[in-house]
Design a protein around this motif. Structure first.
Motif, PDB file in Angstrom:
ATOM      1  N   ASN A 619     -41.169  24.124 -23.652  1.00 23.33           N
ATOM      2  CA  ASN A 619     -39.856  23.656 -24.106  1.00 23.33           C
ATOM      3  C   ASN A 619     -39.249  22.698 -23.090  1.00 23.33           C
ATOM      4  OD1 ASN A 619     -39.822  24.971 -26.510  1.00 23.33           O
ATOM      5  ND2 ASN A 619     -38.504  26.670 -25.820  1.00 23.33           N
ATOM      6  N   ALA A 620     -39.382  23.077 -21.787  1.00 20.03           N
ATOM      7  CA  ALA A 620     -38.784  22.275 -20.722  1.00 20.03           C
ATOM      8  C   ALA A 620     -39.423  20.890 -20.719  1.00 20.03           C
ATOM      9  CB  ALA A 620     -38.969  22.962 -19.370  1.00 20.03           C
ATOM     10  N   ALA A 623     -38.113  18.913 -23.521  1.00 22.59           N
ATOM     11  CA  ALA A 623     -36.719  18.500 -23.360  1.00 22.59           C
ATOM     12  C   ALA A 623     -36.609  17.314 -22.417  1.00 22.59           C
ATOM     13  CB  ALA A 623     -35.894  19.673 -22.828  1.00 22.59           C
ATOM     14  N   ASP A 651     -35.259  22.772 -15.798  1.00 24.56           N
ATOM     15  CA  ASP A 651     -35.727  21.402 -16.038  1.00 24.56           C
ATOM     16  C   ASP A 651     -34.565  20.442 -15.913  1.00 24.56           C
ATOM     17  OD1 ASP A 651     -34.397  20.830 -18.729  1.00 24.56           O
ATOM     18  OD2 ASP A 651     -35.494  22.719 -19.157  1.00 24.56           O
ATOM     19  N   HIS A 654     -32.434  17.263 -21.537  1.00 23.09           N
ATOM     20  CA  HIS A 654     -31.121  16.957 -22.119  1.00 23.09           C
ATOM     21  C   HIS A 654     -30.153  18.117 -22.085  1.00 23.09           C
ATOM     22  CE1 HIS A 654     -32.666  19.141 -25.574  1.00 23.09           C
ATOM     23  NE2 HIS A 654     -33.727  18.323 -25.617  1.00 23.09           N
ATOM     24  N   LEU A 664     -29.552  30.115 -29.309  1.00 22.10           N
ATOM     25  CA  LEU A 664     -30.880  29.718 -28.870  1.00 22.10           C
ATOM     26  C   LEU A 664     -31.954  30.765 -29.148  1.00 22.10           C
ATOM     27  CD1 LEU A 664     -31.241  27.032 -27.499  1.00 22.10           C
ATOM     28  CD2 LEU A 664     -31.300  28.199 -25.309  1.00 22.10           C
ATOM     29  N   PHE A 669     -33.110  29.210 -35.095  1.00 21.20           N
ATOM     30  CA  PHE A 669     -32.499  28.091 -34.405  1.00 21.20           C
ATOM     31  C   PHE A 669     -33.527  27.153 -33.791  1.00 21.20           C
ATOM     32  CE2 PHE A 669     -30.647  26.003 -30.708  1.00 21.20           C
ATOM     33  CZ  PHE A 669     -29.628  25.317 -31.330  1.00 21.20           C
ATOM     34  N   SER A 670     -33.467  25.909 -34.240  1.00 16.80           N
ATOM     35  CA  SER A 670     -34.322  24.889 -33.649  1.00 16.80           C
ATOM     36  C   SER A 670     -33.657  23.539 -33.858  1.00 16.80           C
ATOM     37  CB  SER A 670     -35.708  24.891 -34.325  1.00 16.80           C
ATOM     38  OG  SER A 670     -36.463  23.807 -33.831  1.00 16.80           O
ATOM     39  N   THR A 671     -33.804  22.670 -32.894  1.00 19.33           N
ATOM     40  CA  THR A 671     -33.261  21.317 -33.053  1.00 19.33           C
ATOM     41  C   THR A 671     -34.379  20.337 -33.364  1.00 19.33           C
ATOM     42  OG1 THR A 671     -33.441  20.975 -30.690  1.00 19.33           O
ATOM     43  CG2 THR A 671     -31.293  21.692 -31.520  1.00 19.33           C
ATOM     44  N   LYS A 672     -35.599  20.870 -33.434  1.00 19.96           N
ATOM     45  CA  LYS A 672     -36.745  19.989 -33.667  1.00 19.96           C
ATOM     46  C   LYS A 672     -37.049  19.914 -35.164  1.00 19.96           C
ATOM     47  CE  LYS A 672     -38.303  21.709 -29.304  1.00 19.96           C
ATOM     48  NZ  LYS A 672     -39.107  22.772 -28.703  1.00 19.96           N
ATOM     49  N   GLY A 675     -39.779  22.348 -35.876  1.00 17.21           N
ATOM     50  CA  GLY A 675     -39.717  23.598 -35.090  1.00 17.21           C
ATOM     51  C   GLY A 675     -39.370  24.778 -35.966  1.00 17.21           C
ATOM     52  N   THR A 676     -39.927  25.946 -35.650  1.00 14.72           N
ATOM     53  CA  THR A 676     -39.596  27.175 -36.374  1.00 14.72           C
ATOM     54  C   THR A 676     -38.424  27.907 -35.724  1.00 14.72           C
ATOM     55  OG1 THR A 676     -41.148  28.406 -35.030  1.00 14.72           O
ATOM     56  CG2 THR A 676     -41.956  27.557 -37.132  1.00 14.72           C
ATOM     57  N   GLY A 677     -38.194  27.559 -34.476  1.00 16.31           N
ATOM     58  CA  GLY A 677     -37.118  28.269 -33.745  1.00 16.31           C
ATOM     59  C   GLY A 677     -37.505  29.694 -33.410  1.00 16.31           C
ATOM     60  N   GLY A 679     -39.905  30.521 -31.061  1.00 18.08           N
ATOM     61  CA  GLY A 679     -40.418  30.646 -29.681  1.00 18.08           C
ATOM     62  C   GLY A 679     -39.501  31.463 -28.782  1.00 18.08           C
ATOM     63  N   LEU A 680     -38.237  31.077 -28.689  1.00 17.37           N
ATOM     64  CA  LEU A 680     -37.309  31.780 -27.784  1.00 17.37           C
ATOM     65  C   LEU A 680     -36.951  33.156 -28.338  1.00 17.37           C
ATOM     66  CD1 LEU A 680     -34.969  28.960 -26.469  1.00 17.37           C
ATOM     67  CD2 LEU A 680     -36.763  30.199 -25.260  1.00 17.37           C
ATOM     68  N   ASP A 743     -44.811  24.573 -32.859  1.00 16.64           N
ATOM     69  CA  ASP A 743     -44.766  23.133 -33.110  1.00 16.64           C
ATOM     70  C   ASP A 743     -46.162  22.653 -33.464  1.00 16.64           C
ATOM     71  OD1 ASP A 743     -42.279  23.568 -32.303  1.00 16.64           O
ATOM     72  OD2 ASP A 743     -42.365  22.304 -30.494  1.00 16.64           O
TER      73      ASP A 743
HETATM   74  P1  ADP Z   1     -38.661  25.528 -31.353  1.00 14.85           P
HETATM   75  O1  ADP Z   1     -39.312  25.096 -30.142  1.00 14.85           O
HETATM   76  O2  ADP Z   1     -39.607  25.802 -32.466  1.00 14.85           O
HETATM   77  O3  ADP Z   1     -37.531  24.727 -31.788  1.00 14.85           O
HETATM   78  P2  ADP Z   1     -37.662  27.528 -29.731  1.00 14.85           P
HETATM   79  O4  ADP Z   1     -37.096  28.857 -30.041  1.00 14.85           O
HETATM   80  O5  ADP Z   1     -38.717  27.504 -28.752  1.00 14.85           O
HETATM   81  O6  ADP Z   1     -38.091  26.942 -31.106  1.00 14.85           O
HETATM   82  O7  ADP Z   1     -36.483  26.622 -29.267  1.00 14.85           O
HETATM   83  C1  ADP Z   1     -35.283  26.585 -29.987  1.00 14.85           C
HETATM   84  C2  ADP Z   1     -34.465  25.407 -29.610  1.00 14.85           C
HETATM   85  O8  ADP Z   1     -33.946  25.550 -28.300  1.00 14.85           O
HETATM   86  C3  ADP Z   1     -35.246  24.160 -29.566  1.00 14.85           C
HETATM   87  O9  ADP Z   1     -35.281  23.532 -30.828  1.00 14.85           O
HETATM   88  C4  ADP Z   1     -34.423  23.308 -28.561  1.00 14.85           C
HETATM   89  O10 ADP Z   1     -33.415  22.611 -29.215  1.00 14.85           O
HETATM   90  C5  ADP Z   1     -33.798  24.320 -27.678  1.00 14.85           C
HETATM   91  N1  ADP Z   1     -34.468  24.330 -26.401  1.00 14.85           N
HETATM   92  C6  ADP Z   1     -35.407  25.191 -25.989  1.00 14.85           C
HETATM   93  N2  ADP Z   1     -35.741  24.985 -24.713  1.00 14.85           N
HETATM   94  C7  ADP Z   1     -34.991  23.911 -24.306  1.00 14.85           C
HETATM   95  C8  ADP Z   1     -34.878  23.196 -23.081  1.00 14.85           C
HETATM   96  N3  ADP Z   1     -35.612  23.503 -22.008  1.00 14.85           N
HETATM   97  N4  ADP Z   1     -33.998  22.156 -23.027  1.00 14.85           N
HETATM   98  C9  ADP Z   1     -33.243  21.860 -24.087  1.00 14.85           C
HETATM   99  N5  ADP Z   1     -33.299  22.520 -25.251  1.00 14.85           N
HETATM  100  C10 ADP Z   1     -34.164  23.526 -25.377  1.00 14.85           C
END
Ligand code: ADP
Length: 747
Positions: A619-620, A623, A651, A654, A664, A669-672, A675-677, A679-680, A743
């Motif tokens: 993720n880092a 980003a 990191d 952004h 998060l 939740f995902s901004t991609k 993305g499935t959101g 991971g976290l 992803d």
């Molecule tokens: P995904 O990667 O599928 O979107 P994640 O749960 O891994 O799902 O991440 C969720 C969201 O958290 C990401 O879409 C991103 O917007 C944000 N994110 C995660 N890690 C970072 C990071 N290191 N810097 C900025 N945004 C992050």
């Protein structure tokens, strides 16, 4: 002490007795038959005894008086308590007594002197001397005449004998009363008249004038004489028969008088001594009485002073045992009563103090217990005064709000304006109802914290002394609730989707097989077109179904997540293995690894934990894609509070907006774009299964920082950590490393 009154009484008796004896002696001396007749030897003995007694008494009383005065002086010099008072009393009494005493002494002495002088008056002495002289002269004249006559009568005697002399008078004078002659041996030779018996004639005495007095039976003669050859002739004149007795009396009385005169000094000394003794005696008694009286005051006062000192030293059992008279007696008994009461008071105070101390210790124990509880619960507790000022916070508050806010004094500093308003309204409600609570969202340390805030007032409105605010951080709870809900949803979706997938794939495959079997190279163009279209669509269907299948797999993985198998592990090794996966794949990114040596062992599932770390690093890296500064930092360290360890992945990407920080870790939740959101969300679950926490905060100066905290395992393990390293990585083939990164999961 109890002996004292007894000895005092004895001394009093002895003193009184000697005084009485002395007075008796002096009285006896006064009434003595003075002037004393020295011929009376018993009187002399009495006089001597008296003098000795008086001198002795004088000495004894004088010495006792001197000793008393010296002792007084010494006491005063030593600054003994009461000595000043004693001195004043003694000298005052002596001063009062001395004046009349001196007068009395002088008066008595002059009176006695005068009286003694009156005993031996001068005129009487002169008369006495003159008559003595006269007597002597008369005697001498008679003697001379008789001698003369005897001398002239010698021839007559020699011729006519004594008788002849009596008959023949010589000259014009009358014949003598008697005549006699003595031979050389004093034997009577002849005597006349005839009535004179020579045998009875004898010389009675010699007068001072030289005349001799002779006596016979009843007759007394004064004689003159003249010598002749062979003897001595005496011519005598008859005297009154009592002449010799009278003469003797005069002589002895005169002698006596003279003797008495010589004793006058003795008497004077005697009386002076007696007077002195009386003076000393009076002085002594005055001093003694003054001392006695002052002692009755000073002895109790001294005892009281000593007792006061004892009490000042804290000895409340001390009592004044001195017998005191009158008001002082009352004072002493009151003092003893007071001491007893003080002792009782002190005892009660001691007991009270002991109880107080016990209560205090108990309170202190409870306070410590409360403090320990407050410091160790995850719930934040604030105490506020009646005005809403923060007076105390526990350590959980700093965990919830961050270290910087804990220094806050007001609610708005701690909670922020909006949340503080909500808390204030809760306080108002608490004043009415005692307790009030609600959920409040608080922006703290760069994230939105969901909390349940409960406010209790410490008393009703008028007597309220403050409030207690209890803050429960609901973030984790809500996260867990949401995760659980999502898990269920994921499970259903996976189930519902997976069921039709297999027949769809099988159908597509069947179509493809059919086309392959009959060939697509011959036939009309329309059919050819149809066949290729069908083959293409079947291939697409098959591909997309595979994508769908892997998506469903992700969902089922999330739903039926394998539970972590925890074992004591070396965190540094796990971190190193995760970082190693990216070796040569982080293009243009500076990787900094700071692994703390001697890190405590944690109970972890290395495989799951490695996945978490890979996801965070991935993720880092993503980003930072658009960033000019690309720095990735992975670090491990022991926690500042000494309890557990911490992994940091930060990191310079952004970063994450405050609103997103909380969401998060939610599955959706995902901004991609693709993305499935998940991971976290999975990372959060894995960390939770490790009894740890994961949170995100802003990195300094830019980017995001993920912090994972684990409690330490019981026994620490020596971990050989690789030295901090900074590696430049190239390449960006991340997917294979994550294992669950969604992803491009179909790639
Ligand atoms: P995904 O990667 O599928 O979107 P994640 O749960 O891994 O799902 O991440 C969720 C969201 O958290 C990401 O879409 C991103 O917007 C944000 N994110 C995660 N890690 C970072 C990071 N290191 N810097 C900025 N945004 C992050």
């Amino acid at each position: 002490m109890s002996q004292r009154p007894w000895t005092q009484k004895l001394w009093l008796a002895v003193g009184g007795l000697s005084l009485v004896l002395l007075a008796a002696a002096i009285f006896t001396l006064g009434s003595l038959n003075a002037p004393v007749h020295p011929e009376r030897s018993d009187a002399l003995v009495i006089l001597f005894a008296l003098s000795t007694f008086i001198i002795l008494a004088f000495l004894v009383f004088g010495l006792v008086l001197l000793r008393n005065l010296l002792r007084l002086w010494a006491d005063r010099k030593a600054g003994q308590l009461g000595s000043r008072f004693k001195t004043k009393m003694v000298f005052g009494a002596m001063g009062i007594a001395l004046l009349p005493l001196v007068f009395l002494f002088l008066f008595s002495y002059s009176l006695v002197n005068r009286t003694l002088n009156l005993w031996f008056p001068k005129p009487l002495e002169i008369a006495n001397a003159q008559s003595q002289k006269l007597l002597d002269e008369l005697g001498r004249e008679v003697h001379d005449r008789l001698n003369d006559r005897a001398a002239r009568a010698i021839p007559i005697y020699l011729s006519a004998g004594a008788r002849g002399m009596m008959d023949d008078s010589v000259g014009p004078t009358a014949p003598p009363s008697a005549v006699w002659a003595l031979d050389r041996n004093g034997q009577i030779l002849d005597a006349a008249p005839a009535s004179l018996l020579p045998d009875h004639l004898h010389k009675a005495r010699l007068l001072p004038s030289g005349a001799e007095i002779w006596q016979t039976d009843g007759d007394t003669y004064i004689t003159g004489s003249a010598p002749f050859d062979g003897g001595r002739l005496y011519v005598a004149r008859k005297l009154r028969p009592d002449f010799l007795a009278g003469f003797n009396t005069i002589e002895s009385e005169t002698d006596n008088y003279q003797q008495q005169r010589t004793h006058i000094r003795l008497y004077k000394n005697q009386i002076l001594l007696a007077l002195l003794l009386i003076t000393v005696l009076l002085l002594f008694s005055t001093t003694w009485v003054a001392l006695f009286l002052s002692k009755q005051v000073t002895v109790p006062i001294q005892a009281l002073a000593e007792a006061t000192q004892e009490i000042a030293r804290g000895n409340f059992d001390h009592r004044v045992t001195v017998q005191a008279q009158d008001e002082l007696g009352t004072l002493v008994s009151s003092f003893n009563d007071m001491t007893a009461q003080l002792g009782e008071g002190r005892r009660q105070i001691n007991e009270f103090t002991r109880n107080l101390q016990q209560a205090f210790e108990e309170r202190e124990r409870r306070r410590k217990l409360m403090e320990a509880i407050l410091e160790n619960i995850p719930t934040g507790v604030l105490s506020l005064d009646a005005d809403g000022k923060i007076s105390r916070v526990n350590s959980a508050v700093s965990t919830i709000f961050g270290e910087t806010r804990v220094q806050a004094h007001t609610l708005s500093e701690l909670f922020g304006e909006e949340a503080a308003r909500a808390v204030l309204s809760l306080m108002r409600r608490a004043l009415r109802m005692g307790v009030a609570s609600r959920e409040i969202e608080i922006a703290a340390s760069g994230r939105l914290v969901r909390t349940a805030v409960t406010v209790s007032s410490l008393g009703p409105r008028r007597s309220n002394s403050g409030f207690v605010v209890v803050i429960d951080d609901l973030t984790e709870l809500l996260r867990a609730q949401r995760a659980a809900a999502w898990q269920e949803v994921a499970q259903r979706i996976a189930h519902e989707i997976k069921n039709p997938l297999t027949p769809i794939v099988l159908s597509a495959q069947r179509l493809k097989r059919y086309l392959d079997r009959f060939g697509r190279s011959s036939g009309p163009p329309a059919r050819m077109e149809l066949e290729s279209l069908v083959a293409e669509c079947a291939g697409l269907i098959e591909r997309e179904v595979h994508t769908l299948e892997s998506l469903v797999d992700e969902f089922s993985q999330f739903a039926r997540f394998p539970s972590a198998r925890l074992a004591p592990s070396d965190l540094n090794a796990i971190v190193s293995s995760a970082v190693a996966l990216f070796q040569g794949r982080l293009e243009g990114i500076t990787l900094q690894t700071n692994l703390a040596p001697n890190l405590a062992t944690v109970r972890a599932d290395p495989e799951l934990l490695r996945r978490v770390l890979v996801n965070l690093i991935d993720n880092a890296a993503e980003a930072m894609e658009g960033s000019t500064l690309r720095q990735l930092r992975v670090a491990t360290r022991a926690r500042a509070d000494g309890d557990g360890v911490e992994i940091e992945v930060s990191d310079t990407g952004h970063g994450i907006s405050p609103a997103d920080k909380d969401r998060l870790f939610q599955p959706q939740f995902s901004t991609k774009d693709r993305g499935t959101g998940l991971g976290l969300a999975i990372a959060s679950r894995i960390v939770a299964e490790h009894n740890g926490t994961i949170r995100v905060e802003d990195n300094n100066p830019i980017g995001a920082r993920f912090l994972i905290r684990f409690p330490a395992a019981e026994s620490p393990a020596q971990v050989t950590a690789p030295a901090d390293s900074v590696a430049d990585a190239t390449g960006a083939d991340f997917e294979s490393a994550t294992g669950f990164n969604t992803d491009g999961a179909d790639d």
